[in-house]
Design an enzyme around this catalytic site. Sequence first.
Site, mmCIF file in Angstrom:
data_model
loop_
_atom_site.group_PDB
_atom_site.id
_atom_site.type_symbol
_atom_site.label_atom_id
_atom_site.label_comp_id
_atom_site.label_asym_id
_atom_site.label_seq_id
_atom_site.Cartn_x
_atom_site.Cartn_y
_atom_site.Cartn_z
ATOM 1 N N ASP A 80 0.830 -1.206 0.000
ATOM 2 C CA ASP A 80 0.000 0.000 0.000
ATOM 3 C C ASP A 80 0.860 1.250 0.000
ATOM 4 O OD1 ASP A 80 0.968 -0.451 2.575
ATOM 5 O OD2 ASP A 80 -0.985 -0.881 3.434
ATOM 6 N N HIS A 153 -7.350 -4.880 10.465
ATOM 7 C CA HIS A 153 -7.100 -4.596 9.050
ATOM 8 C C HIS A 153 -5.798 -5.250 8.593
ATOM 9 C CE1 HIS A 153 -4.842 -0.586 10.000
ATOM 10 N NE2 HIS A 153 -3.944 -1.417 9.510
ATOM 11 N N GLU A 158 -9.757 -2.191 5.521
ATOM 12 C CA GLU A 158 -10.350 -1.876 6.815
ATOM 13 C C GLU A 158 -11.605 -2.724 7.039
ATOM 14 O OE1 GLU A 158 -8.856 -0.069 8.897
ATOM 15 O OE2 GLU A 158 -7.916 1.700 8.014
HETATM 16 C C1 GLP Z 1 -0.503 0.030 8.755
HETATM 17 C C2 GLP Z 1 -0.175 -0.804 7.509
HETATM 18 C C3 GLP Z 1 -0.440 -2.264 7.749
HETATM 19 C C4 GLP Z 1 0.222 -2.704 9.049
HETATM 20 C C5 GLP Z 1 -0.362 -1.925 10.211
HETATM 21 C C6 GLP Z 1 0.230 -2.316 11.557
HETATM 22 O O1 GLP Z 1 -1.845 0.301 8.845
HETATM 23 N N1 GLP Z 1 -0.898 -0.402 6.344
HETATM 24 O O2 GLP Z 1 0.072 -3.008 6.666
HETATM 25 O O3 GLP Z 1 0.021 -4.069 9.243
HETATM 26 O O4 GLP Z 1 -0.102 -0.549 9.981
HETATM 27 O O5 GLP Z 1 1.419 -1.631 11.774
HETATM 28 P P1 GLP Z 1 2.422 -1.949 12.936
HETATM 29 O O6 GLP Z 1 3.243 -3.101 12.479
HETATM 30 O O7 GLP Z 1 3.226 -0.695 13.063
HETATM 31 O O8 GLP Z 1 1.634 -2.254 14.148
#
Ligand code: GLP
Length: 258
Positions: A80, A153, A158
């Site tokens: 993304d 998500h 979402e």
């Molecule tokens: C963002 C990304 C996701 C990721 C999520 C969790 O929203 N788009 O791909 O899994 O954050 O992030 P973290 O690993 O910092 O908890």
Amino acid sequence: MDEHPPAAPPAPIVVADPAEACGRVAEELHTLLAEGARDGRPVVLGLATGGTMVGVYAALVERLRAEPVDLSRVTTFNLDEFLGLPAEHPLSFWSFMTQHLFGPAGFAPERCHFPDAELAAQQPGLAGEAYQALIARHGGIDLQLLGIGRNGHVAFNEPGTSAVAVTRVVPLHEHTREDAAAAFGGLEQVPTHAITMGLLELRAARRLRLLAFGAGKAAAVRAMLSGPVSPACPASLLRNHADLQVLTDGAAASALDA
Ligand code: GLP
């Protein structure tokens, strides 16, 4: 119609600490890359951003330094990108990947792909179709890395996302924006939209490796693995994948029934 009949969900691989999970996944990635290089076979990786991935990429960089692999035929697709940030913005996912993996490991930048956030701002449908087509032209994704948001998500799919959603522009959930607010220096600075791979493309990846660490992820891990298979928890829609591993530390697994 439920195309995912209830089946025994995969048991998570619960390890002592995040470093162990990251090391395991980095080892698997190194093996995949080394086998591809040995056999002259292109390898296609699906990559994720987020704090969870920092340790995976650090472990992979270390592994590649200890045992170098020819990466010239490796192609990557990131999940993304935020809309409204130029690629060089320090908080873009392109910057994250360049800092944590592509630069230190020596991936060829022209083979590292992201959904086109600039095109997406003008022509969202076209940007989504172009990314899907590019992934298809490379034969699909061999191994997709995933984190999970605290609302369940995956990528920016979402709650409410259908299992057949494809790459597209999405509004970001308020929880997701709140989670990003500190990094951006305030909620107002956080982009409101992103372009994300869809659950259809994620389900098509040949291997899925989802990592979740810390108590903040416990509810999401529980909903993913023990709740109903439902768009209310997008990660649950990946549960019946034929080659899914969920790697957690004890805290992230703490809400699962023993
Ligand atoms: C963002 C990304 C996701 C990721 C999520 C969790 O929203 N788009 O791909 O899994 O954050 O992030 P973290 O690993 O910092 O908890």
